[in-house]
Design a protein around this motif. Structure first.
Motif, PDB file in Angstrom:
ATOM      1  N   LYS A 161       0.583  -1.541   0.106  1.00  0.00           N
ATOM      2  CA  LYS A 161       0.456   0.317   0.615  1.00  0.00           C
ATOM      3  C   LYS A 161       0.968   1.728   0.048  1.00  0.00           C
ATOM      4  O   LYS A 161       0.858   2.085  -0.854  1.00  0.00           O
ATOM      5  CB  LYS A 161      -0.845   0.411   1.271  1.00  0.00           C
ATOM      6  N   TYR A 199      -6.120  -2.653  -6.834  1.00  0.00           N
ATOM      7  CA  TYR A 199      -5.517  -2.550  -5.532  1.00  0.00           C
ATOM      8  C   TYR A 199      -6.698  -3.492  -4.343  1.00  0.00           C
ATOM      9  O   TYR A 199      -5.806  -4.348  -3.828  1.00  0.00           O
ATOM     10  CB  TYR A 199      -5.761  -0.934  -5.002  1.00  0.00           C
ATOM     11  N   PHE A 200      -7.800  -3.588  -4.401  1.00  0.00           N
ATOM     12  CA  PHE A 200      -8.463  -4.344  -3.781  1.00  0.00           C
ATOM     13  C   PHE A 200      -7.761  -5.734  -3.800  1.00  0.00           C
ATOM     14  O   PHE A 200      -8.366  -6.248  -2.975  1.00  0.00           O
ATOM     15  CB  PHE A 200      -9.876  -3.627  -3.138  1.00  0.00           C
ATOM     16  N   ILE A 203      -4.764  -6.583  -2.872  1.00  0.00           N
ATOM     17  CA  ILE A 203      -3.785  -6.544  -1.529  1.00  0.00           C
ATOM     18  C   ILE A 203      -5.006  -7.817  -0.712  1.00  0.00           C
ATOM     19  O   ILE A 203      -4.962  -8.369   0.628  1.00  0.00           O
ATOM     20  CB  ILE A 203      -4.098  -4.978  -0.659  1.00  0.00           C
ATOM     21  N   PHE A 204      -6.761  -7.691  -1.099  1.00  0.00           N
ATOM     22  CA  PHE A 204      -7.406  -8.964   0.054  1.00  0.00           C
ATOM     23  C   PHE A 204      -6.973 -10.280  -0.445  1.00  0.00           C
ATOM     24  O   PHE A 204      -7.584 -10.997   0.518  1.00  0.00           O
ATOM     25  CB  PHE A 204      -9.034  -8.164  -1.179  1.00  0.00           C
TER      26      PHE A 204
ATOM     27  N   GLU C  60     -13.090  -4.287   5.521  1.00  0.00           N
ATOM     28  CA  GLU C  60     -12.539  -5.071   4.896  1.00  0.00           C
ATOM     29  C   GLU C  60     -11.415  -3.859   3.288  1.00  0.00           C
ATOM     30  O   GLU C  60     -10.562  -3.779   2.775  1.00  0.00           O
ATOM     31  CB  GLU C  60     -12.696  -6.208   3.531  1.00  0.00           C
ATOM     32  N   PHE C  61     -13.039  -2.962   2.390  1.00  0.00           N
ATOM     33  CA  PHE C  61     -12.209  -2.442   1.444  1.00  0.00           C
ATOM     34  C   PHE C  61     -11.338  -1.009   1.489  1.00  0.00           C
ATOM     35  O   PHE C  61     -10.431  -0.754   1.268  1.00  0.00           O
ATOM     36  CB  PHE C  61     -14.303  -1.735   1.227  1.00  0.00           C
ATOM     37  N   ARG C  63      -9.263  -0.960   4.575  1.00  0.00           N
ATOM     38  CA  ARG C  63      -8.011  -1.626   4.959  1.00  0.00           C
ATOM     39  C   ARG C  63      -7.210  -1.770   3.848  1.00  0.00           C
ATOM     40  O   ARG C  63      -6.488  -2.594   4.034  1.00  0.00           O
ATOM     41  CB  ARG C  63      -8.447  -2.457   5.987  1.00  0.00           C
ATOM     42  N   ASN C  64      -8.127  -2.460   3.113  1.00  0.00           N
ATOM     43  CA  ASN C  64      -6.762  -3.634   1.549  1.00  0.00           C
ATOM     44  C   ASN C  64      -6.791  -2.740   0.453  1.00  0.00           C
ATOM     45  O   ASN C  64      -6.604  -2.912  -0.797  1.00  0.00           O
ATOM     46  CB  ASN C  64      -7.481  -4.446   1.201  1.00  0.00           C
ATOM     47  N   THR C  65      -7.134  -1.206   0.711  1.00  0.00           N
ATOM     48  CA  THR C  65      -6.540  -0.395  -0.981  1.00  0.00           C
ATOM     49  C   THR C  65      -6.156   0.944  -0.299  1.00  0.00           C
ATOM     50  O   THR C  65      -6.055   0.669   1.314  1.00  0.00           O
ATOM     51  CB  THR C  65      -8.016   0.564  -1.177  1.00  0.00           C
ATOM     52  N   PHE C 103      -9.156   1.085  10.486  1.00  0.00           N
ATOM     53  CA  PHE C 103      -8.771   0.387  11.454  1.00  0.00           C
ATOM     54  C   PHE C 103      -8.349  -0.070  12.657  1.00  0.00           C
ATOM     55  O   PHE C 103      -8.411  -0.283  13.461  1.00  0.00           O
ATOM     56  CB  PHE C 103      -7.446   1.370  10.736  1.00  0.00           C
ATOM     57  N   GLU C 156      -0.650   7.284  13.126  1.00  0.00           N
ATOM     58  CA  GLU C 156      -0.601   6.622  12.133  1.00  0.00           C
ATOM     59  C   GLU C 156      -1.047   7.924  11.100  1.00  0.00           C
ATOM     60  O   GLU C 156      -0.752   8.382   9.646  1.00  0.00           O
ATOM     61  CB  GLU C 156      -0.903   5.217  11.536  1.00  0.00           C
TER      62      GLU C 156
END
Ligand SMILES: Nc1ncnc2c1ncn2[C@@H]1O[C@H](COP(=O)(O)OP(=O)(O)OP(=O)(O)O)[C@@H](O)[C@H]1O
Ligand SMILES: [Mg+2]
Lengths: 226, 255, 219
Positions: A161, A199-200, A203-204, C60-61, C63-65, C103, C156
């Motif tokens: 990221k 990206y999602f 990374i997911f 999920e979305f 945190r994962n972008t 987060f 952060e």
């Protein structure tokens, strides 16, 4: 008036996005390899009983954990080349920055893993005549690394990221490619949405693998504790 | 001739003086049982003998060779290579086994041969299997420690120590972490080693075993050797009041 | 190469404006992120699907972008759907706040889950409703355990504020860029920015270490 979605301009530029994703993975992978090696070195130095080793290592770790990654990247890209008189490509600056930065985090993971190994393992290793390095390499690290895998994977995901920052120094990663396409096609909504989804997905997927690992380790950990 | 000679051995942890100027001589073939209350310094003594802990003061001679060299009067320094040599010659078995959980039984026994002695793998394996057979675990070579009972683990640990051909063995309460019904199998192995005439120092609370196996018994108190003699002298007719009190409190382990 | 910080000191005003901008966006994102995170965290802990599922998807979305992608999306993409422009501050705040909410939601959830079932039972036995038990009994205890992780999150967030420079929001790094390009002194300008961040964040980081140690000692 409702917005008319149109993804064809984005699809037409799919090769650009693919190349961008490849470059993102390249920066991530390279920084990961250097970051792990450097992180282990930093951890061992910090664990050293000699203050002349432990103290500078601790300082590097703290400084790189404390300052914003983007500031580090700018410093390595704009300031360092002038300071030492070398040419630095955006890729090099990114790899240097993210290697050291993730090394600082990996170092703490390594250190935590090493100190989590009970003293008896060191005793057992030394009692058959191993020196410090042998005990570390053969006995302590193999056990510690297993416990550290989830933390490593989490860090690797964070690293991927973080690599989006290279777009700000014009390295052609996925985000940079998306920005180019958006400007060229006047379709920022579709382009950035597609980029975000790519990206999602990537990374997911990594996250799911990491969670799977974590679960399996937790299960086997329970069964080997006694 | 004496295999090991200790003079003026002192060990301090911070300000806590755990061993106070201990003198001890171990001859070839001797089997010395070390008794003492908890915290009296038994483990510290053993751990100083193979330099798992560095002595604060005192000299340890192995085969007449003083180890380390004097830097300042009363203070010795040791090279790591010298200490790893010594530890190969003086094997140690721990109360908590300290087996390597990521290696099989035979892997544990081979480890010293492979990593320290640089023995080729096939030869190391043959040797390790022989040692496992000697402790009665020939059929457990490929089992991981997690799948072994406490008694089996401790026997693997003994085989691991034996594989290095030590001239002397240190046992630190080898049966204290075991369920009562598993104590016998480990003591049996140690007894066989005694019958082979091996030199050993054994910290134990098994007074009966000490009486039958040891050639000498030492009672440790406050970091000094409070009483020392044959098993009959120390265990049957102790001269010191504290030894008597200690033995009385251990009556449940009959001789 | 000789270091010369005079050109940096000559631009103290610009740096002060940058620091003000950094602190402003930090405050906005801290409040928005941590409070929205609490709502989402409760959703992650909820038993009803209409609360649990959206909360989980959100977490999920975001945190994962990458945050930077989120910020650029809000800045360049979102206005296409809206009848008004989005300012750099709004775009950056949205990205950073939502990301931090995702987060911190997980921090809240883990904190709430760590509270012993007996505490719930005790509260219910007194006749408290779920919300009362949560507010009066569970959360106060959970907060103490979550404090180190939440302070870490705050750090952060502070670091993330630099990403606002990508949409030309006036904060410290943006001002560093400005000074560097006006005075041709990138070494001093970026070093100064890094040092300013260290000065802000070092005490905060040390503080979390203290919190972590205290928590470990108390448990
Ligand atoms: N690594 C260490 N650091 C500090 N103090 C220690 C250390 N190891 C032992 N001690 C202290 O030294 C003293 C003697 O400990 P030691 O383990 O030698 O006793 P022991 O006779 O083996 O006791 P036990 O029967 O409980 O095993 C104790 O007070 C202990 O707290
Ligand atoms: Mg002991």
């Amino acid at each position: 008036m409702a917005y008319q979605w149109d993804f064809t301009p984005v699809l037409a530029n799919a090769p650009l996005l693919a190349q961008g994703l490849l470059n993102t993975l390249k920066v991530t992978g390279t920084s990961l390899v250097f970051g792990l090696a450097l992180g282990l070195a930093l951890a061992l130095l910090r664990l050293s009983s000699r203050r002349t080793f432990a103290w500078p290592a601790g300082l590097v770790i703290e400084v790189f954990r404390t300052t914003p990654p983007l500031v580090q990247l700018f410093w390595f890209f704009f300031a360092l080349p002038l300071l030492v008189g070398i040419e630095m490509t955006a890729f090099m600056a990114a790899v240097v920055t993210f290697s050291i930065q993730s090394a600082a985090f990996f170092a703490e993971v390594f250190r935590g893993g090493i100190v989590s190994i009970e003293r008896g393992q060191w005793d057992g290793a030394r009692a058959i005549g191993m020196n410090h390095g042998q005990a570390l390499r053969r006995i302590v690290l193999p056990q510690a690394v297993k416990r550290m895998i989830p933390a490593f994977m989490e860090r690797a995901i964070e690293l991927m990221k973080t690599t989006t920052l290279v777009a700000t120094i014009s390295y052609a990663d996925l985000l940079f490619a998306a920005n180019e396409i958006a400007q060229k096609t006047f379709r920022p909504l579709e382009t950035f949405t597609v980029a975000a989804l790519i990206y999602f997905v990537v990374i997911f997927a990594f996250s799911l693998v990491a969670r799977q690992f974590e679960r399996r380790l937790a299960v086997s950990g329970e069964s080997t504790v006694r | 001739m004496s295999l090991l000679r200790v003079t003026g051995l002192t060990k301090r942890f911070g300000t806590n003086e755990v061993l106070r100027s201990i003198d001890l001589e171990v001859r070839q073939g001797e089997r010395i049982a070390i008794l003492g209350a908890s915290g009296s310094g038994k483990s510290s003594l053993l751990r100083c003998l193979n330099f798992m802990e560095l002595p604060t003061a005192g000299v340890i001679e192995l085969d007449g060779q003083p180890l380390g060299r004097e830097r300042r009067p009363g203070e010795r320094i040791y090279r790591e290579s010298e200490l790893t040599q010594v530890r190969q010659r003086i094997g140690m078995v721990f109360q908590q086994f300290n087996l390597f959980p990521h290696m099989t039984a035979v892997g544990n026994v081979m480890e010293g041969l492979r990593t320290v002695r640089r023995m080729p793998k096939p030869a190391a394996r043959i040797r390790a299997e022989a040692e496992l057979k000697r402790v009665g675990l020939g059929d457990k070579a490929d089992a991981y420690p997690a799948h072994l009972s406490g008694g089996q683990k401790q026997r693997v640990a003994i085989a691991r120590a034996l594989a290095m051909d030590p001239e002397m063995l240190l046992f630190d309460e080898p049966t204290s972490a075991l369920d009562p019904e598993l104590v016998g199998e480990v003591l049996g192995v140690i007894r066989n080693l005694a019958d082979e005439g091996r030199t050993m120092l054994l910290v134990t609370h098994e007074l009966g075993f000490a009486y039958h196996v040891a050639t000498r018994v030492i009672f440790l108190a406050d970091g000094t050797i409070h009483e020392s003699g044959t098993p009959d002298e120390v265990l049957k007719n102790p001269r010191q009041e504290r030894t008597r009190a200690f033995l009385a409190s251990h009556k449940q382990y009959s001789l | 190469m000789k270091w010369d910080f005079t050109s940096v000191f000559a631009n103290t005003d610009a740096l002060l404006a940058g620091a003000a901008g950094t602190l402003r966006i930090f405050a906005i994102c801290l409040v928005l992120g941590l409070s929205l995170g609490l709502v989402v965290g409760l959703g992650r802990y909820a038993r009803t699907w209409w609360f649990y599922l959206p909360a989980t998807a959100f977490v999920e979305f975001f945190r994962n972008t990458p945050v930077l992608v989120q910020i650029l999306w809000f800045y360049f993409a979102l206005p296409m759907l809206l009848p008004f422009e989005i300012s750099p501050l709004m775009a950056a705040s949205l990205g950073i706040s939502l990301n931090s909410a995702a987060f911190s939601a997980e921090i809240y959830r883990a904190g709430i889950q760590s509270i012993d079932r007996g505490q719930w039972d005790g509260a219910r036995a007194l006749g408290m409703r779920w919300a009362q038990a949560m507010r009066r009994i569970v959360l106060p205890q959970a907060i103490k355990r979550m404090l180190p992780a939440l302070t870490n999150r705050a750090i952060e967030i502070f670091k993330m504020t630099t990403l606002a420079s990508a949409v030309a929001y006036v904060e410290l790094l943006q001002q560093g860029k400005l000074i560097a390009s006006l005075n041709y002194n990138p070494i001093e300008a970026y070093t100064a920015v890094a040092v300013i961040f260290l000065v802000f964040l070092w005490p905060l980081v040390q503080f979390t270490y203290v919190l972590e140690r205290r928590l470990k000692r108390d448990e």
